[in-house]
Design an enzyme around this catalytic site. Structure first.
Site, PDB file in Angstrom:
ATOM      1  CE1 TYR A  60      12.917  19.206  -5.319  1.00 18.45           C
ATOM      2  CE2 TYR A  60      14.242  17.723  -6.691  1.00 18.45           C
ATOM      3  CZ  TYR A  60      13.481  17.954  -5.558  1.00 18.45           C
ATOM      4  OH  TYR A  60      13.278  16.937  -4.664  1.00 18.45           O
ATOM      5  CG  ASP A  61      18.108  18.312 -10.371  1.00 16.71           C
ATOM      6  OD1 ASP A  61      17.258  17.771  -9.646  1.00 16.71           O
ATOM      7  OD2 ASP A  61      18.266  18.044 -11.577  1.00 16.71           O
ATOM      8  CD  GLU A 141     -12.791   9.068  -2.719  1.00 17.20           C
ATOM      9  OE1 GLU A 141     -12.146   8.002  -2.719  1.00 17.20           O
ATOM     10  OE2 GLU A 141     -13.142   9.644  -1.704  1.00 17.20           O
ATOM     11  CE  LYS A 143     -12.163  -1.299  -6.342  1.00 17.36           C
ATOM     12  NZ  LYS A 143     -10.859  -1.892  -6.566  1.00 17.36           N
ATOM     13  CG  ASP A 145      -6.089  -1.583 -11.415  1.00 16.04           C
ATOM     14  OD1 ASP A 145      -5.902  -2.296 -10.420  1.00 16.04           O
ATOM     15  OD2 ASP A 145      -6.230  -2.044 -12.561  1.00 16.04           O
ATOM     16  NE  ARG A 164      -7.232  -5.011   1.081  1.00 19.28           N
ATOM     17  CZ  ARG A 164      -7.680  -6.217   1.362  1.00 19.28           C
ATOM     18  NH1 ARG A 164      -6.870  -7.245   1.287  1.00 19.28           N
ATOM     19  NH2 ARG A 164      -8.929  -6.393   1.729  1.00 19.28           N
ATOM     20  CE1 TYR A 254      -8.631   3.799   0.155  1.00 19.09           C
ATOM     21  CE2 TYR A 254      -7.075   3.960  -1.666  1.00 19.09           C
ATOM     22  CZ  TYR A 254      -7.645   3.244  -0.633  1.00 19.09           C
ATOM     23  OH  TYR A 254      -7.235   1.971  -0.386  1.00 19.09           O
ATOM     24  CE  LYS A 352     -13.939  -4.512 -10.410  1.00 17.30           C
ATOM     25  NZ  LYS A 352     -12.550  -4.556  -9.950  1.00 17.30           N
ATOM     26  CB  CYS A 446      -2.626 -12.532 -54.146  1.00 17.11           C
ATOM     27  SG  CYS A 446      -4.217 -11.716 -53.910  1.00 17.11           S
ATOM     28  CB  CYS A 449      -5.491 -12.526 -58.113  1.00 19.66           C
ATOM     29  SG  CYS A 449      -3.964 -11.689 -57.629  1.00 19.66           S
ATOM     30  CB  CYS A 464      -1.659  -8.696 -54.177  1.00 19.45           C
ATOM     31  SG  CYS A 464      -2.297  -9.060 -55.815  1.00 19.45           S
ATOM     32  CB  CYS A 469      -5.744  -8.305 -57.434  1.00 22.45           C
ATOM     33  SG  CYS A 469      -6.306  -9.234 -56.009  1.00 22.45           S
TER      34      CYS A 469
HETATM   35  S1  IVH Z   1     -12.069   2.993  -0.041  1.00 24.34           S
HETATM   36  C1  IVH Z   1     -12.692  -0.332   3.543  1.00 24.34           C
HETATM   37  N1  IVH Z   1     -11.394   4.356  -2.125  1.00 24.34           N
HETATM   38  O1  IVH Z   1      -9.844  -0.771  -3.650  1.00 24.34           O
HETATM   39  C2  IVH Z   1     -12.220  -0.163   2.155  1.00 24.34           C
HETATM   40  N2  IVH Z   1     -10.565   2.121  -1.950  1.00 24.34           N
HETATM   41  O2  IVH Z   1     -11.448  -3.324  -2.521  1.00 24.34           O
HETATM   42  C3  IVH Z   1     -12.316   1.248   1.770  1.00 24.34           C
HETATM   43  N3  IVH Z   1      -9.125   1.453  -3.833  1.00 24.34           N
HETATM   44  O3  IVH Z   1      -7.408  -2.421  -2.388  1.00 24.34           O
HETATM   45  C4  IVH Z   1     -11.652   1.432   0.509  1.00 24.34           C
HETATM   46  N4  IVH Z   1      -9.245   3.357  -4.920  1.00 24.34           N
HETATM   47  O4  IVH Z   1      -6.846   0.041  -2.126  1.00 24.34           O
HETATM   48  C5  IVH Z   1     -11.280   3.172  -1.500  1.00 24.34           C
HETATM   49  N5  IVH Z   1     -10.882   5.734  -3.916  1.00 24.34           N
HETATM   50  C6  IVH Z   1     -10.760   4.552  -3.286  1.00 24.34           C
HETATM   51  C7  IVH Z   1      -9.998   3.491  -3.803  1.00 24.34           C
HETATM   52  C8  IVH Z   1      -9.922   2.283  -3.109  1.00 24.34           C
HETATM   53  C9  IVH Z   1      -8.730   2.130  -4.916  1.00 24.34           C
HETATM   54  C10 IVH Z   1      -8.739   0.049  -3.552  1.00 24.34           C
HETATM   55  C11 IVH Z   1      -8.205  -0.199  -2.183  1.00 24.34           C
HETATM   56  C12 IVH Z   1      -8.488  -1.660  -1.958  1.00 24.34           C
HETATM   57  C13 IVH Z   1      -9.631  -1.918  -2.871  1.00 24.34           C
HETATM   58  C14 IVH Z   1     -10.844  -2.199  -2.045  1.00 24.34           C
END
Ligand code: IVH
Length: 709
Positions: A60-61, A141, A143, A145, A164, A254, A352, A446, A449, A464, A469
């Site tokens: 690739y490089d 899906e 969420k 982070d 955002r 997403y 959550k 200790c 003891c 110890c 002990c």
């Molecule tokens: S849908 C209108 N799908 O969660 C909002 N959000 O509180 C629709 N996030 O900061 C969001 N994974 O960036 C959606 N699979 C996912 C997500 C996702 C992470 C985050 C999003 C936002 C927060 C929403």
């Protein structure tokens, strides 16, 4: 997005381009540049989106460098969407604020199955179905982070990226987004009649890469990131796209938030389902949560709950940080019927996961003495709820740990509990101190003891050294009867403490000489419980010999080593006849273990104890089932070869090799096509490259540990 014949063609074209010298005819050069761009974009997709490269990094490089040099020599042929243009030279002074095409809202939260059942009821009301038998289909899906990213493509080109921000407008970070290789610079939206589109996604950093970055920051004396999320969001806002590129960020898409055709008509409605939009994005080369793995279409809310629970359990093993799942009404017409509040869409809800981290007060430190005499500091905490369990104490490992983390009594500490891992202290929050905190003064004697403690030069643990002990004697007995050792059901620390205090247990053999009649008169006992104890103790006499060997509690002789050693002898006591050389010749036994065996079996007390136990009816002979082949067959690395390369951080090289042997495998020195696994530590070099070229399975240190677990 690429048919298999197209992929084959691109693969072959790559090989040709690798061989071809660069041309100097303008037309030819233009063709070569186009071809190089096409194959590089393809390989970036295989690597960054699918995680399945088909050529080596080295190849690739070479392709990349060829393209770079052709472009340099022919600046008039440079294209804006060339992969070489991902990282520009401009430093961003400050970020411009730009409006989103549609507002970026938040999500409502839910925390358990009951919340999700309630949500499902609300959705049914919103779409006005009174039929309780109608099921709502959801797309679920992870969420992710990390940091939100909003991308705009116009005429198939990535034209703008933003954070955002406040939901209505965010900071423009186009140059940084271009440096993220899982974000395509071009995508063929026009094929689907889309002229302009806004996508939402999350920028993340893989957990293993995050660890690496933090380690190298630590070495350079730079401030560490508290978590992968901070490393990712910080990465998005770097002033220099080159640094963004180095941070190896990833972006999962997403949502498609807005899409119009050439004449400005909304074309989001051409889709029936959210899931179809995501599939389309996958086809266009975007990184999306994989269908039937991270992403699932669930036919009703019970299936949603199942998927959420499954992912909560799997969360730790996933390469990226996720803090929950997002449940979305799949049918887009139904989404419309649900509508929005000013805060969140009603067609989606976040599930959550239980918090992994919490802060609490460290009230005191106790010092526990183990069966080997090792003194372990244990923090007593103000009880705190963490990932579904109440945590009130947590190990502080040793004196160095306390010093490194500058932990003081009275500190507020950040505690983490991840999956099945035992809780640990991430850091003490020095910023919350009010001056009443006390520095930890490590004991010099200790706590049981009072013998003065000793610390061997290369070890971190104070010990110890008094083998009489009480803590050590009781600790040895607790280990002896424990589940993995002699497995004496119902016999635990409380009984052992009690019988020890009564003078009934002076050494391990006394366990088989208990006076059950006397015990039956103890307060809280009775005939029945003393009978039960007797049965469990009697039953343990028939255990396979490896259990007895393990129960002796010899350092470095765990269950696996005990099984390996017993497979070599007819009777445990025979181990006293082995020399160091003979033990080391056993493929699986390393010098450290061998030396321990020699030391322990060289002592007359060991043989006397074993003979005593034997006379009391405890089995010391190898059972038929303990013969060699049966242990090897189900070992995780049975018959496999492993090479280690680079720097290992979680263990020493010698320990790693030992683990391979314990798991039935063989550790070898060089990479060949016959090799089964290459474990790549930090700064892995030529061996890694060679293994990649040969298509050998590459493991990280953690993958390796998981594999042999
Ligand atoms: S849908 C209108 N799908 O969660 C909002 N959000 O509180 C629709 N996030 O900061 C969001 N994974 O960036 C959606 N699979 C996912 C997500 C996702 C992470 C985050 C999003 C936002 C927060 C929403």
């Amino acid at each position: 997005m690429y048919t298999s014949s197209k992929q084959k063609q691109l693969f072959e074209l790559s090989k040709q381009l690798l061989e071809f010298p660069s041309s100097n005819n303008d037309l030819e050069t233009k063709k070569q540049i186009d071809e190089l761009i096409e194959v590089i974009v393809y390989h970036e997709w295989r690597y960054y989106v699918l995680n399945q490269p088909v050529i080596s990094d080295y190849e690739y490089d070479i392709l990349f460098k060829k393209l770079e040099s052709l472009e340099k020599e022919n600046p008039h042929l440079l294209r804006t969407n060339s992969p070489t243009q991902r990282v520009s030279d401009d430093l961003t002074e400050s970020f411009k604020t730009v409006p989103h095409l549609t507002a970026m809202l938040s999500l409502e939260n839910s925390y358990n199955g009951e919340d999700l059942y309630d949500y499902d009821e609300r959705v049914k009301k919103l779409i006005e179905t009174d039929d309780p038998d109608i099921d709502i289909e959801y797309c679920v899906e992870p969420k992710f982070d990390g940091g939100t990213i909003v991308l705009i493509y116009e005429n198939d080109e990535l034209v703008r990226a933003a954070t955002r921000g406040n939901g209505a407008q965010g900071d423009e970070i186009t140059a940084n987004a271009k440096a993220i290789r899982s974000i395509p610079l071009r995508a063929n939206f026009s094929k689907y009649g889309i002229q302009k589109v806004e996508l939402r996604g999350e920028v993340l950093i893989r957990k293993d890469l995050f660890e690496k970055i933090n380690k190298s920051r630590g070495k350079q004396g730079e401030q560490l990131f508290a978590n992968a999320r901070n490393a990712a969001t910080g990465g998005l806002r770097l002033k220099d796209p080159k640094q963004v590129s180095e941070r190896a960020l990833d972006a999962f898409i997403y949502q498609m938030g807005y899409a119009i055709n050439k004449v400005g008509e909304d074309v989001l409605t051409q889709f029936n389902k959210h899931n179809e939009q995501i599939e389309l994005l996958a086809n266009l080369g975007f990184k999306v949560p994989k269908i039937n793995e991270e992403r699932a279409v669930c036919k009703n809310i019970s299936a949603v709950i199942q998927h959420c629970n499954k992912w909560e359990a799997k969360r730790e093993n996933y390469a990226f940080e996720i803090d929950g799942m997002v449940v979305k009404v799949n049918d887009l017409e139904k989404q419309d019927l649900c509508g929005y509040t000013s805060h969140h869409p009603r067609w989606a809800i976040a599930f959550k996961f239980k918090a992994k981290q919490a802060t609490t007060k460290l009230i005191a430190i106790d010092y526990q003495v183990g069966r080997t005499g090792a003194v372990t500091p244990v923090a007593r905490l103000d009880p705190v709820e963490l990932a579904g369990a109440t945590i009130s104490n947590v190990t502080l490992h040793n004196e160095d740990f306390i010093k490194e983390k500058d932990i003081r009594i009275g500190d507020t500490v950040l505690v983490e509990r991840a999956g099945d891992v035992i809780p640990y202290i991430v850091k003490s929050m020095s910023e919350l101190r009010d001056g009443t905190e006390r520095e930890v003064i490590y004991p010099s004697n200790c706590p049981i003891c009072e013998t003065s403690l000793e610390k061997p030069k290369d070890e971190a643990v104070w010990r110890c050294t008094n083998s009489e002990c009480e803590a050590q004697i009781v600790g040895k007995m607790v280990h002896f009867v424990s589940k993995n050792a002699m497995n004496i059901d119902g016999f635990g620390e409380a009984y052992i403490d009690r019988f020890y205090k009564e003078g009934m247990l002076k050494n391990l053999a006394d366990i088989y000489r208990l006076d059950y009649q006397r015990i039956s008169f103890f307060e809280g006992f009775g005939k029945r419980s003393s009978e039960k104890l007797k049965l469990a103790i009697e039953a343990s006499k028939e255990n396979p010999a490896y259990r007895l060997l393990y129960a002796l509690g010899i350092r470095h002789v765990g269950r696996t080593n005990s099984q390996l050693l017993i497979a070599e002898v007819n009777k445990i006591q025979e181990l006293a006849d082995w020399t160091l050389e003979q033990l080391c010749e056993l493929n699986e036994i390393g010098p450290i273990v061998a030396q321990q065996i020699i030391d322990v079996f060289g002592k007359p007390e060991t043989i006397n104890l074993l003979n005593e136990l034997e006379a009391l009816g405890v089995n010391c002979y190898r059972l038929e089932s303990e013969k060699k082949q049966e242990i090897a067959a189900d070992a995780p690395l049975a018959g496999k070869t492993v090479v280690f390369t680079g720097t290992l951080v979680q263990m020493k090289r010698s320990e790693a090799k030992q683990l391979v042997v314990n798991a039935g495998g063989k550790s070898v020195g060089s990479v060949s096509s016959k090799l089964n696994y290459l474990v790549a530590g930090e700064k892995a070099g030529s061996k890694l490259k060679k293994a990649q070229e040969l298509g050998i399975k590459i493991l990280t240190e953690q993958d390796f540990l998981d594999l042999i677990k």
